[in-house]
Enzyme design. Structure first.
Site, short mmCIF file in Angstrom:
data_model
loop_
_atom_site.label_atom_id
_atom_site.label_comp_id
_atom_site.label_asym_id
_atom_site.label_seq_id
_atom_site.Cartn_x
_atom_site.Cartn_y
_atom_site.Cartn_z
N ASP A 45 84.71 50.99 95.60
CA ASP A 45 83.43 50.48 96.14
C ASP A 45 83.13 49.11 95.53
O ASP A 45 82.12 48.48 95.88
CB ASP A 45 82.28 51.49 95.95
CG ASP A 45 82.00 51.82 94.51
OD1 ASP A 45 82.77 51.38 93.63
OD2 ASP A 45 81.02 52.54 94.25
N SER A 46 84.03 48.62 94.68
CA SER A 46 83.98 47.22 94.23
C SER A 46 84.03 46.30 95.44
O SER A 46 83.74 45.11 95.33
CB SER A 46 85.15 46.92 93.28
OG SER A 46 86.37 47.38 93.82
N ASP A 84 86.93 55.56 96.90
CA ASP A 84 85.66 55.79 96.20
C ASP A 84 84.63 56.44 97.09
O ASP A 84 84.46 56.05 98.26
CB ASP A 84 85.08 54.44 95.74
CG ASP A 84 85.31 54.18 94.27
OD1 ASP A 84 85.51 55.15 93.51
OD2 ASP A 84 85.28 53.00 93.89
N LYS A 114 87.24 59.54 94.76
CA LYS A 114 86.81 59.27 93.38
C LYS A 114 85.29 59.26 93.31
O LYS A 114 84.64 58.72 94.19
CB LYS A 114 87.36 57.93 92.91
CG LYS A 114 86.91 57.55 91.49
CD LYS A 114 87.73 56.44 90.88
CE LYS A 114 87.31 55.06 91.27
NZ LYS A 114 85.91 54.72 90.90
N GLU A 116 81.86 59.00 90.32
CA GLU A 116 81.47 58.60 88.97
C GLU A 116 80.55 59.64 88.33
O GLU A 116 79.73 60.25 89.02
CB GLU A 116 80.72 57.25 89.02
CG GLU A 116 81.56 56.13 89.59
CD GLU A 116 80.83 54.78 89.64
OE1 GLU A 116 79.69 54.69 89.13
OE2 GLU A 116 81.41 53.83 90.19
N GLU A 183 86.70 53.43 82.27
CA GLU A 183 86.40 52.01 82.43
C GLU A 183 85.60 51.48 81.23
O GLU A 183 84.58 52.07 80.83
CB GLU A 183 85.59 51.77 83.73
CG GLU A 183 85.22 50.32 83.93
CD GLU A 183 84.79 49.97 85.35
OE1 GLU A 183 84.92 50.83 86.26
OE2 GLU A 183 84.35 48.83 85.55
O1 KIV Z 1 85.38 50.27 92.56
C1 KIV Z 1 86.47 50.08 92.01
O2 KIV Z 1 87.25 49.22 92.39
C2 KIV Z 1 86.79 50.95 90.88
C3 KIV Z 1 87.96 50.67 90.02
C4 KIV Z 1 88.40 49.35 89.73
C5 KIV Z 1 88.18 51.64 88.94
O3 KIV Z 1 86.11 51.90 90.66
#
Ligand code: KIV
Length: 268
Positions: A45-46, A84, A114, A116, A183
């Protein structure tokens, strides 16, 4: 080439082979990473920051993740695809998480989702895993909690927070998580957690002793217009093209030369 599965990744931890992962958000980059031999591709989600230009990952929706994941999935034939779960798509209840994860898998082609968070997320992890959805957990600096954490800061430097992260890691493994992203935590803490867990740890700013490493693609190519975190490295420097930079990253992670001390943090 044989597809990378969760069993491949588990086996890599068992025999001590470092696991490589990079983020991707589109078809062309995903194909390039796959061709270069990356083990896992993550649709993070970056993308809210590096693709959409937001200041955080909070505005990203499930629809955004499905769109980018679907593009990436078309480019990946070997690597394991992790996607994510964005902010507010899983925190409310396990049932809500199940509905979001279902969309990411059915429409986005995710193979692992994924999420958090520590102990409060253990029930959700158990719920998803019990219904056939593989989960990657994420501890330490969890960017969706940026306002609660007071910024993008290293986590687990003090004994009490380090112990909480260590305990959370065990709880998430017990709940059935297949992988754990760590992280921005001190290298010493990541080393301890990696030794204590059976599941592979994937570090980003967590030192060289994690079972694998992940970076945001735009950071490691040096194309994000804002400052990159200390734990990242521009692999374009000294390389001819993007594929060479990705191969240099893979080689550096496999050999243990990345991350170096200059990309790592320490306990107080
Ligand atoms: O959102 C993301 O890109 C991430 C990773 C870089 C771990 O969570």
């Amino acid at each position: 080439m044989k597809p990378v599965t969760l069993s491949t990744i588990r086996e890599m931890k068992r025999r001590g082979e470092k696991i490589t992962c990079l983020t991707a958000y589109d078809y062309s980059f995903a194909s390039l990473l796959d061709r270069a031999g990356i083990d896992m591709v993550m649709v993070g989600d970056s993308l809210g920051m590096v693709m959409q230009g937001h200041d955080s990952t909070l505005p990203v929706s499930v629809a955004d993740m499905v769109y980018h994941s679907r593009c990436v999935a078309r480019g990946v034939s070997r690597a394991l695809l992790i996607v994510d779960m964005p902010f507010m798509s899983y925190q409310q209840s396990p049932q809500h998480a199940m509905a979001s994860a279902g969309r990411l898998m059915q429409k986005g082609g995710a193979q692992v989702v994924k999420l958090e968070g520590g102990e409060p997320m253990a029930e959700t992890v158990r719920f998803l895993v019990g219904r056939g959805i593989p989960v990657c957990a994420h501890l330490g600096l969890t960017p969706q909690s940026v306002h609660q954490l007071g910024g993008y800061r290293v986590q687990g430097r003090e004994t009490t927070t380090a112990e909480r992260i260590r305990r959370d890691a065990k709880l998430l493994q017990e709940a059935g998580a297949s992988l754990l992203v760590l992280e921005a935590v001190p290298s010493e803490l990541a080393k301890t957690i990696t030794a204590e867990l059976e599941i592979p740890t994937i570090g980003i700013g967590a030192g060289k002793d994690c079972d694998g490493q992940v970076l945001v693609l735009q950071d490691m190519l040096g194309i994000y217009p804002r400052p990159s975190p200390k734990f990242s490295k521009n692999f374009m420097q000294g390389t001819a093209d993007i594929e060479a930079a990705v191969k240099a990253y893979i080689a550096a992670v496999k050999s243990g030369s990345f991350p170096g001390p200059e990309h790592s943090f320490h306990s107080v």
